[in-house]
Design an enzyme around this catalytic site. Structure first.
Site, PDB file in Angstrom:
ATOM      1  N   CYS A 337      29.618  36.881  37.750  1.00 35.95           N
ATOM      2  CA  CYS A 337      28.298  36.400  37.324  1.00 35.95           C
ATOM      3  C   CYS A 337      27.643  37.262  36.242  1.00 35.95           C
ATOM      4  CB  CYS A 337      27.348  36.260  38.506  1.00 35.95           C
ATOM      5  SG  CYS A 337      28.108  36.219  40.111  1.00 35.95           S
ATOM      6  N   ARG A 366      37.604  43.847  45.156  1.00 37.85           N
ATOM      7  CA  ARG A 366      36.689  44.401  46.149  1.00 37.85           C
ATOM      8  C   ARG A 366      37.512  45.156  47.176  1.00 37.85           C
ATOM      9  NH1 ARG A 366      33.405  38.789  47.126  1.00 37.85           N
ATOM     10  NH2 ARG A 366      32.988  38.403  44.915  1.00 37.85           N
ATOM     11  N   GLN A 384      38.726  34.030  41.411  1.00 37.21           N
ATOM     12  CA  GLN A 384      37.799  32.962  41.795  1.00 37.21           C
ATOM     13  C   GLN A 384      37.871  31.835  40.773  1.00 37.21           C
ATOM     14  OE1 GLN A 384      34.249  35.485  41.731  1.00 37.21           O
ATOM     15  NE2 GLN A 384      34.057  35.141  43.928  1.00 37.21           N
ATOM     16  N   ASP A 386      35.643  30.309  39.334  1.00 40.78           N
ATOM     17  CA  ASP A 386      34.206  30.535  39.243  1.00 40.78           C
ATOM     18  C   ASP A 386      33.574  29.708  38.126  1.00 40.78           C
ATOM     19  OD1 ASP A 386      32.006  31.764  40.207  1.00 40.78           O
ATOM     20  OD2 ASP A 386      32.494  33.779  39.516  1.00 40.78           O
ATOM     21  N   HIS A 388      29.356  29.165  36.376  1.00 37.18           N
ATOM     22  CA  HIS A 388      27.912  29.336  36.467  1.00 37.18           C
ATOM     23  C   HIS A 388      27.241  28.310  35.591  1.00 37.18           C
ATOM     24  CE1 HIS A 388      29.525  33.224  37.836  1.00 37.18           C
ATOM     25  NE2 HIS A 388      28.583  33.055  38.755  1.00 37.18           N
ATOM     26  N   LYS A 472      21.502  27.479  49.426  1.00 33.75           N
ATOM     27  CA  LYS A 472      22.891  27.159  49.098  1.00 33.75           C
ATOM     28  C   LYS A 472      23.451  26.077  49.999  1.00 33.75           C
ATOM     29  CE  LYS A 472      24.787  30.756  52.056  1.00 33.75           C
ATOM     30  NZ  LYS A 472      25.855  31.704  52.287  1.00 33.75           N
ATOM     31  N   HIS A 518      25.746  29.122  41.072  1.00 30.69           N
ATOM     32  CA  HIS A 518      27.111  29.650  41.207  1.00 30.69           C
ATOM     33  C   HIS A 518      27.896  28.602  41.987  1.00 30.69           C
ATOM     34  CE1 HIS A 518      25.592  33.946  40.900  1.00 30.69           C
ATOM     35  NE2 HIS A 518      24.507  33.324  41.325  1.00 30.69           N
TER      36      HIS A 518
HETATM   37 ZN   LIG Z   1      28.431  33.897  40.569  1.00 33.16          ZN
END
Ligand SMILES: [Zn+2]
Ligand SMILES: [Zn+2]
Length: 647
Positions: A337, A366, A384, A386, A388, A472, A518
């Protein structure tokens, strides 16, 4: 009289001291026979606890999570009693219900328990259960409680009791057995009809390795023998579908102790599978108006100080990377992000240009403790899917619906038919806990709820479960074995736009904050492939299969014809291999079955003469002798059954 409110909202008057079981009986005798536990005004109570005030009552049966909890908690008492009878002098410590069953941690002194003792423990438990003993909770003073366990020399219970307040301590009695317990039992032991001791393991008292190691006895119990049998079959099936086992057999991924724990290595077949998944999503995302971006694997420490991720991952994850020149500190990217916020910040936007949808298959790192690592589901580096979305508050509604469409498209194409959604909203009583204006929160929450209703989702609302930065929606999918997995998150965020000072120019010519969404339909490629493996047992939807067909020549004589068939299939974009080895056709079929290849194409003399192929499906179904064109048609139809075009 007292007024009892039931979960359907109805209020009924009852005599003072009526019990949950009395309430159950007033609903129906049949229902009452199935009630095994109860909750009154948010607190677990016994089914025979007299109710003395007005309040809300929930009654649980075996089919409720709380019903199972009471069943297994009660079973742990029975296990403890059985262990006391079979292992004289055993010291009990704690024995809670867990997700599947229960355990009890015991100090056996110099005695031991192994697999061969399980049967005897099970039999003893069943013998106790058949006695139909009631569970009775009674209050005891701290002194009374301490004196019982001091007399038994049980330092564990003594330690537990010493940490309790006098006046809050209760014992539970059943049969001749007594245990320190807060309550939450089934009416009597008689409804425990099937018991299985699953395993034993070492467990330090209070989880501290400086303490004595106790023996943890794991068990599970059921109200019917049939349910135990089904559970054990399910475990067997789950073992066969373990993604770590299948990943090895299908040559999808591996781990290397030299590379490091929790760092998956994708083998060629796995990499091809992953690429196919990525392309599938990229194609749909392109149609949905996403733009791909690429960002580095590391970022300056300051980036994550700005985003707030340093606070979360800085100390407890991979440590900052130092460079030869002083003063530079980088962090392995724990989240994509912040990078995407800076992409948004690269140029000014007007409201007419929004929404911006930036997507990246971004790899993040992580730290997970080595004991927490598990195959592809808990790793230290993962990618991910991912994206945005940066939009105006008014666009949130449409954007949310579009993301749900995309997620549902992904689930549908991959055979996940059973799913529910969880909508997490803020706790309206503690507005200070959340960032962003009330007006925006109301807008966002309404947008999520509207979208969930509009899309016909089967959803539950969890008030107070929102993150501090926004509400969310999470998707939970049920796999083929009935296990639940969390997949696909859509999250509204008011925080990062603030921290990164993101703006757009509104129609009023003023600068405004965009809202950020997200979203990751797969979650991560690693976790998703793991879940897909366990869901399908390696029999992926045909469009995703690494090898869709294998040509098995009956002997070397037909190699040329087999090659010709292979070429035709390749022209039709069917992923096929040819097996020309000098092996029997039986062996070739067995190996292709093991590799879970969906179609086996057998070619020999007849096939060559007729210019045909004989097709056999994985699992044994015979499609007979057909032309290559017909076969291509079959594959095409099968692919289109699951893989539809997006929108
Ligand atoms: Zn994010
Ligand atoms: Zn208990």
């Amino acid at each position: 009289m007292i007024n009892i409110t039931l979960p359907d909202g109805s209020v009924k008057p009852f005599e003072n001291n009526a019990t949950p079981m009395d309430v159950a009986k007033s609903i129906s005798e049949g229902f009452a026979r199935n009630v095994i536990s109860a909750n009154f005004n948010g607190t677990t109570v016994e089914t025979h606890t007299p109710l003395t005030t007005d309040g809300a009552l929930v009654l649980y049966t075996w089919n409720d999570k709380d019903g199972k909890k009471a069943f297994w908690h009660s079973s742990a008492h029975v296990l403890a009693q059985a262990l006391e009878e079979l292992y004289p002098g055993v010291k009990l410590s704690i024995g809670p219900a867990i997700e599947n069953g229960f355990y009890y941690d015991v100090d056996l002194g110099d005695q031991t328990i192994s697999d061969k003792d399980f049967k005897a423990i099970e039999n003893k438990m069943l013998e106790i259960a058949r006695g139909k003993h009631d569970f009775n909770l009674r209050s005891v003073s701290k002194d009374e409680a301490l004196s019982l366990y001091k007399s038994q020399d049980n330092e564990y219970k003594v330690e537990l009791i010493e940490n309790l307040e006098d006046g809050t301590i209760t014992f539970c009695d059943h049969s001749s057995f007594t245990d320190l317990c807060r309550g939450g039992h089934i009416p009597n032991t008689g409804i425990i009809k099937a018991v299985k001791i699953m395993s034993v393991a070492g467990a330090y008292w209070r989880g501290d390795e400086k303490n004595k190691q106790l023996t943890r006895v794991y068990g599970i119990s059921f109200p019917k023998q049939k349910e135990l049998t089904e559970y054990l079959n399910l475990l067997e099936e789950a073992k066969k579908r373990d993604h770590r086992k299948l990943g090895k057999e299908l040559e999808l991924f591996t781990f290397s102790s030299k590379v490091g724990q929790g760092l998956p290595l994708w083998l060629p077949k796995g990499a091809a599978l992953r690429e196919r998944l990525e392309n599938f999503l990229k194609k749909a995302q392109k149609k949905a108006g996403y733009e791909m971006v690429v960002t580095p694997h590391i970022g300056q420490k300051e980036l994550y100080m700005t985003s707030g991720h340093y606070e979360k991952y800085g100390a407890d994850s991979f440590q900052p990377i130092l460079t030869p020149s002083e003063g530079e500190e980088f962090l392995l990217k724990p989240m994509n992000c912040p990078h995407h916020c800076e992409i948004y910040n690269a140029k000014p936007f007007s409201y007419k240009e929004l929404p911006k949808r930036y997507a990246e298959f971004g790899t993040v790192y992580r730290y997970e403790q080595s004991g927490e690592l598990h195959g592809l589901t808990r790793v230290r580096g993962f990618t991910q899917d991912d994206a945005h979305i940066f939009c105006t508050p008014d666009q949130l509604d449409t954007e949310f619906k579009n993301v749900i469409d995309l997620v549902l498209y992904v689930f549908g194409s991959l055979g996940f038919e059973n799913f529910t959604a969880q909508v997490s909203l803020r706790d309206p009583n503690t507005p200070d806990k959340y960032i962003g204006s009330d007006e925006n929160w109301e807008k966002a929450e309404a947008a999520i709820l509207n979208a969930a209703i509009d899309k016909g989702l089967n959803y539950v609302v969890e008030t107070g479960e929102a993150a501090f930065y926004g509400p969310k929606l999470d998707f939970m999918v049920k796999d083929a074995l009935g296990r639940n997995w969390q997949l696909g998150t859509i999250q509204v965020d008011y925080n990062l736009p603030e921290r990164f000072d993101l703006t757009y120019k509104g129609s009023d010519n003023e600068l405004h904050r965009p809202v950020m969404i997200h979203r990751a339909p797969f979650g991560s490629m690693e976790r998703f492939v793991a879940i897909l493996l366990e869901h399908t047992g390696g029999n992926f939807p045909l469009w995703l299969m690494p090898t869709q067909a294998i040509i098995l020549s009956i002997s070397e004589k037909y190699e040329k014809y087999a090659e010709k068939v292979l070429n035709l299939l390749e022209n039709d974009e069917i992923r096929a291999l040819a097996d020309h080895r000098n092996e029997t056709i039986g062996k070739k079929i067995r190996e292709a079955e093991m590799a879970k290849i969906p179609y086996m194409i057998i070619v020999g003399e007849n096939e060559e003469n007729e210019n045909m192929i004989t097709v056999r499906q994985h699992g044994g179904e015979d499609l007979g002798m057909i032309s290559v064109e017909e076969f291509s048609q079959i594959v095409d139809t099968e692919v289109k059954k699951t893989l539809k075009t997006f929108k």
